[in-house]
Design a protein around this motif. Structure first.
Motif, short mmCIF file in Angstrom:
data_model
loop_
_atom_site.label_atom_id
_atom_site.label_comp_id
_atom_site.label_asym_id
_atom_site.label_seq_id
_atom_site.Cartn_x
_atom_site.Cartn_y
_atom_site.Cartn_z
N ILE A 133 0.94 -1.13 -0.02
CA ILE A 133 -0.06 -0.04 0.09
C ILE A 133 0.95 1.14 -0.10
N LEU A 164 1.01 4.20 -2.73
CA LEU A 164 0.71 5.48 -2.49
C LEU A 164 1.72 6.39 -2.98
N VAL A 166 -9.79 1.24 -5.21
CA VAL A 166 -8.75 0.78 -4.65
C VAL A 166 -7.57 0.53 -5.77
N GLU A 204 -5.59 3.68 -7.01
CA GLU A 204 -4.64 4.04 -6.18
C GLU A 204 -3.41 3.13 -6.36
N LEU A 205 -3.67 1.79 -6.18
CA LEU A 205 -2.55 0.94 -6.12
C LEU A 205 -2.26 0.14 -7.22
N TYR A 244 -2.78 -4.25 -6.15
CA TYR A 244 -4.13 -4.72 -5.56
C TYR A 244 -4.55 -6.06 -6.34
N PHE A 297 -6.71 1.30 6.94
CA PHE A 297 -5.95 1.88 6.09
C PHE A 297 -6.47 3.14 5.89
N LEU A 345 -4.78 5.22 2.61
CA LEU A 345 -5.24 4.82 1.40
C LEU A 345 -6.67 5.40 1.46
N THR A 402 -6.44 8.97 0.63
CA THR A 402 -6.05 9.36 -0.78
C THR A 402 -7.27 8.92 -1.69
#
Ligand code: SF4
Ligand code: SF4
Lengths: 706, 362
Positions: A11, A15, A321, A324-325, A329, A645, A648, A651
């Motif tokens: 994570i 990020l 998710v 962002e990742l 993920y 989280f 996350l 964000t």
């Protein structure tokens, strides 16, 4: 490192990788509306029934297609495991140049590394993949893996490859890439591809693409190897075309990809003697490796739906998710569906590391999927398995079992304890002074109410022909009694009698989302008892998450013959506040007219196709509605996700801030206290714009049922 | 050298396979006929639609009224010393190969049979025996050994042309109006190479081949394969929707990644509308599978003398719409013995003897 440490590490890496996140989000912003427009006419039920049938009859279809494929001259290898598949292919490839096209199954079995270790030169032929390969750059996007690589850098890579200067102009680079890869195609001894579908009736393999590299990979080398999971098998050629069409539509926003190739065996011709001879302009030898790895286990354990996936990648574009990742993920396969895949391909621990705890349950992926795969539902069931294996953890048990359900305990402790470790901002916000209890420094927490709503809610109030029961939910009960109060006022003022059944508990959704099914069942039964004989026309909730929780009772209690009927009856009565008001013809009288108002659509309403909140706002006389872009993007709260989280979560939510400010609104209204917590944190103590529940806005103005 | 049609052994082979496939898919003939009828009923609208969708997919589209117009288009386009082509009756119909050669352009056939015939300099003939093929390859290319090795030599030889050609000429089995797709079916992979390796792909397709959707196109291809070679489907089906492109560098769409950067589609009327308007719609049901030729008592003896571009009785009738009744007579209209065997063999049940009678009465 434990899986959860590895996950945390992924994570934080994700990020930090802001460039590739930016690319993913930009692609979604540009492509999203195009795709949404194009898929309007697509019949998802039809495709779903094809896949339901295919996976429902998988064993039979595998046998049938193997027979047909062999009839057609394919050399078929059934690989029980990834290892078997790799070993088989290593026997076929003795070094030399191997050209390959994009394939999830090839990635799944880790073939490229194995081939390289065996001395082969493996050349990616999709331009984006090739760029990543040449520069050893991680992919940023499933369809456009090198979109984040500046054109200058791409030109340099090809200049290094050719030893000639290459101008940093896409058109010029494409020319050079075409030439250099052409040579590779001609010198390659083997081409390796995946398959979008395998048609059992004609014994054919369907592949699709836009560049033409797959046509080269599958046509120019003398040997072609196809690697495909058995879930790619569909009954007919026409079904295969349907899959290709859906993948083009949902994955690329094209009504049909540029090249769809249907391959039914090695290149051949028939001589007048009636003989078939092989190997004319196409390959004379075509192997197909049918990969079983984990698929039968998925079927056996009730996760057959995960095999409906056609790998179009549409869900990824909508998943907050994944946004962002990225590829962090998931595992081999990406996003929530990739997590499920990891569970059956590599075990529960791998799934946990792949991000099993990360899914927000926003259901954006379900809405985006051409097969309507219920990824969050399957993730939730996997979490149950994880809890069954590893337990819930003490802190979580206390939060879900005690604190949320027993307001008085938390109310007694919180003001004292909170005061010791937090600063107040005088606007109902607390800031932790230290990073304690997993609460990070710098975040804004809503102040707990001194008294819970249920501890002194009026059991019965209002008068009128209509009678409803009110479900408060934890957040309103503990943090926003004022929202609950406003909801009661709106209902009462419009001539509705409201009862607030005592003994109501948390809806159970947080437990379920944490994999604690038993806890959720206990809460559900308690609530059914509490609301059982209320004799009302509707159960109204003003929390979007509770709406999901309460309407899920029939499924939750499906196996319990004592409760399933009342669960069904109860769920049939559950209405979200704005939904109830609109459906009963409520006319808001007046409301906020001074300040501009914008709306945030909670995921838990969007997922059920409910948009009454927005409609209602727009019908308030004199209200200046200022739509904000990304209105239905997830705020990133996700309940306990936000505790686990936080960075996350923040964000994800941060993307909403710019558009909300951009709308020029002074008030942002929503229909979920969870979203309110998040928005208040995101917007900070400045309090601009002000975060309000829709009931607070409506309570100010009153209104009447028509 | 060669035979006009495959000897009885091969025919038996094909029909045995065909029977087996039809047993599995007994409704195929009917489905095919329905798909064709539905398409022809709305031909004008489909032509319109296809032109629009093909253009939307960045193909260059021309509607050619006659063979000469189509031929000229290609002659004006081709500015290279050599082109590669795959087998197509529409290309034969417009006579573009001799015209290109007359202009000094080398035209290279890429299907094995056509290539061997080109090498042998015997045109037109239909089928050579394996031995004849080996002999031609030996004297023409200097390759020796068994068929398999010889084919390796052909492959290498043709690769050089395919790699170097700037233009690739093909026909198509169908054009899909809803998506603007060309559908090309074949067994060898040469049409894939012709339509993928050169920077410009030119496809010539009769307007009767336009179908509304992908599903109809699949029905057309299934029928062509089952009735033509006794296979469920041709070995390669290429559905091509626009030129090759990539968006992988900073999202900018660039054409001509691995496939052609230009796709030019020439939709050919050349008497087809007239055919439809004068009540000969049935003629346009033809899928060129050749099932009728297997059973025709006249064709094996007369070969290319029976028919005109399109072999057999059906070709003779069609000649009337491209070149008038004299051309039809020239094509052997009067050779038909009215046995009606072709009608039974045809997936669409085209009643060729009846069409011939009607034409003769006209
Ligand atoms: S439910 Fe939301 S967070 Fe979970 S996988 Fe789907 S899109 Fe991603
Ligand atoms: S789960 Fe995702 S990748 Fe799979 S079919 Fe659905 S949208 Fe496409």
């Amino acid at each position: 490192m434990t899986y959860s440490q590895r996950l945390k590490q992924k994570i934080s890496e994700g990020l930090e990788d802001k460039v590739s996140a930016f690319v993913r989000q930009m692609v979604t912003r540009v492509q999203g509306p195009v795709i949404r427009e194009m898929i309007r006419k697509f019949d998802r039920d039809e495709l779903r029934s094809v896949k339901e049938y295919a996976i429902g009859h998988l064993a039979e279809l595998v046998d049938r297609s193997v027979a047909r494929l062999q009839d057609n001259g394919f050399i078929v290898f059934r690989a029980r495991t990834a290892g078997e598949a790799v070993d088989y292919i290593l026997k076929l490839v003795q070094g030399g140049v191997v050209v390959k096209s994009k394939s999830n199954a090839v990635k799944e079995i880790g073939l490229v590394d194995a081939l390289v270790a065996a001395g082969a030169t493996v050349v990616e032929t999709d331009l984006g993949d090739r760029i990543c390969q040449m520069g050893n750059i991680p992919a940023s996007h499933p369809i456009g893996p090198a979109l984040h690589v500046p054109v200058q850098k791409v030109a340099e890579l090809f200049a290094a490859e050719t030893g000639q200067p290459v101008p940093p102009v896409p058109e010029e680079i494409v020319k050079v890439a075409r030439e250099t890869l052409r040579q590779r195609f001609f010198e390659a001894g083997v081409g390796i591809s995946g398959a979008n579908a395998i048609c059992a009736d004609t014994g054919s393999v369907v592949v699709m693409e836009n560049e033409g590299n797959i046509r080269c990979v599958t046509n120019l080398p003398p040997v072609h190897i196809i690697v495909a999971g058995i879930e790619k098998i569909v009954p007919t050629l026409e079904d295969g075309i349907k899959v290709a069409r859906a993948a083009g539509l949902y994955g690329m926003g094209l009504d049909f990809a540029t090249y769809v190739s249907v391959i039914s065996g090695p290149s051949r011709t028939h001589t007048v003697e009636g003989r078939v001879v092989y190997g004319l302009q196409g390959p004379g030898e075509v192997h197909i490796v049918l990969l079983e790895e984990g698929r039968w286990e998925a079927v056996k354990e009730g996760f057959a739906e995960s095999l409906y996936c056609i790998n179009c990648g549409s869900c990824l574009g909508r998943c907050p998710v994944y946004g962002e990742l990225g590829e962090r993920y998931g595992h081999k396969y990406f996003g929530g569906i990739g997590v499920i895949h990891a569970a059956f391909g590599s075990g529960l621990d791998k799934a946990l590391e792949a991000g099993l705890p990360l899914c927000l349950g926003c259901r954006k992926c379900v809405a985006a999927c051409p097969v309507r795969i219920d990824t969050p539902g399957m993730i939730q069931r996997l979490r149950e398995q994880a809890v069954a294996e590893k337990g819930l953890g003490r802190g979580r048990k206390m939060l879900l079992g005690q604190l949320l359900n027993n307001g008085s305990a938390i109310q007694r402790i919180a003001p004292v304890a909170g005061g010791l470790v937090c600063d107040r901002d005088g606007r109902g916000g607390w800031y932790p002074r230290y990073a304690l209890f997993g609460l990070e420094k710098g975040r804004r927490l809503p102040e707990l109410s001194k008294k819970s709503f249920l501890s002194d809610a009026p059991r019965r109030s209002g008068k009128g022909e209509r009678k409803v029961a009110y479900f408060a939910g934890c957040l309103n009960n503990l943090i926003f009694p004022r929202v609950a109060g406003a909801t009661l006022r709106v209902l009462r003022n419009s001539g509705v009698e409201v009862i607030v059944p005592p003994g109501q508990k948390c809806c159970g959704y947080p437990s379920l989302a944490n994999g604690d099914r038993d806890g959720a069942v206990r809460n559900a039964i308690a609530n059914l008892r509490a609301f059982g004989d209320a004799g009302v026309e509707a159960v109204v909730t003003d929390c979007a998450t509770c709406y999901s929780g309460l309407t899920g009772y029939p499924e939750l209690l499906a196996g319990d013959s004592r409760w399933v009927d009342s669960a069904r009856e109860f769920a049939g009565k559950v209405k979200e506040l704005a939904q109830y008001l609109v459906e009963t013809g409520f006319q808001p009288a007046a409301g906020e007219t001074q300040r501009k108002v914008t709306y945030h659509q909670p995921c838990h309403l969007a997922a059920h196709g409910l948009s009454h909140g927005r409609d209602l706002l727009q019908s308030v006389p004199g209200l200046q509605f200022a739509p904000s872009q990304l209105e239905d993007n997830c705020c990133g709260f996700g309940g306990t996700f936000n505790l686990d989280f936080y960075q996350l979560s923040k964000t994800i939510g941060a993307h909403k801030i710019q558009p909300i400010h951009g709308s020029g609104a002074a008030v942002v209204v929503t229909s979920c206290p969870g979203c309110m917590v998040q928005l208040m944190d995101l917007l900070g103590s400045g309090g601009q714009p002000q975060v309000m529940h829709i009931s607070e806005l409506l309570a100010g103005g009153g209104g009447q049922h028509g | 050298m060669g035979k006009y049609f495959a000897p009885p052994g091969a025919v038996a082979e094909i029909s045995a396979r065909r029977r087996q496939k039809l047993a599995r898919n007994p409704g195929l003939g009917k489905a095919y006929l329905e798909a064709r009828r539905a398409a022809l009923r709305q031909m004008d609208a489909l032509v319109e639609k296809a032109m629009q969708t093909l253009r939307a997919k960045k193909c260059e589209v021309h509607l050619a009224a006659g063979a000469a117009e189509a031929r000229e288009l290609i002659l004006n386009l081709v500015d290279a010393p050599m082109v590669v082509k795959s087998r197509s009756l529409a290309l034969e119909e417009i006579g573009v190969v001799p015209a290109l050669r007359a202009k000094g352009v080398e035209v290279v056939e890429t299907a094995l049979g056509d290539f061997v015939l080109q090498l042998a300099g015997v045109l037109p003939a239909w089928h050579l025996s394996e031995k004849e093929i080996l002999n031609v390859l030996k004297s023409g290319l200097g390759v020796t050994g068994d068929l398999r090795r010889a084919l390796g030599g052909v492959r290498e030889h043709l690769r050089r042309y395919l790699a170097g050609a700037a233009y690739g000429l093909t026909g198509a089995n169908a054009v899909v109006a809803e998506n603007g797709s060309l559908v090309i079916m074949e067994d060898e992979g040469n049409a894939r190479a012709v339509s993928n390796l050169p920077h410009t792909h030119i496809a010539v397709v009769g307007i009767e081949k336009i179908v509304p959707d992908q599903e109809s196109a699949m029905t057309v291809c299934r029928a062509a394969a089952v009735y033509g070679t006794g296979q469920d489907l041709g070995n390669y089906l290429s559905i091509i929707t626009g030129p090759s492109s990539t968006g992988d560098i900073q999202g900018k769409q660039v054409f001509g990644m691995h496939g052609p950067r230009r796709v030019i589609v020439i939709l050919l009327d050349n008497g087809r509308r007239r055919c439809l308007e004068s009540g000969f719609e049935e003629l346009l049901y033809c899928n060129n599978c050749g099932a009728c030729l297997e059973v025709c008592p006249v064709f094996p003896a007369r070969g290319p003398a029976y028919g005109h571009h399109y072999p057999g009785g059906r070709g003779a009738v069609f000649a009337a719409f491209t070149g008038g009744i004299a051309a039809a007579r020239e094509a052997g209209l009067d050779l038909c013995q009215s046995c009606g065997k072709c009608r039974e063999a045809c997936p669409a049940g085209i009643n060729t003897p009846e069409l011939i009678k009607r034409l003769s009465r006209k």
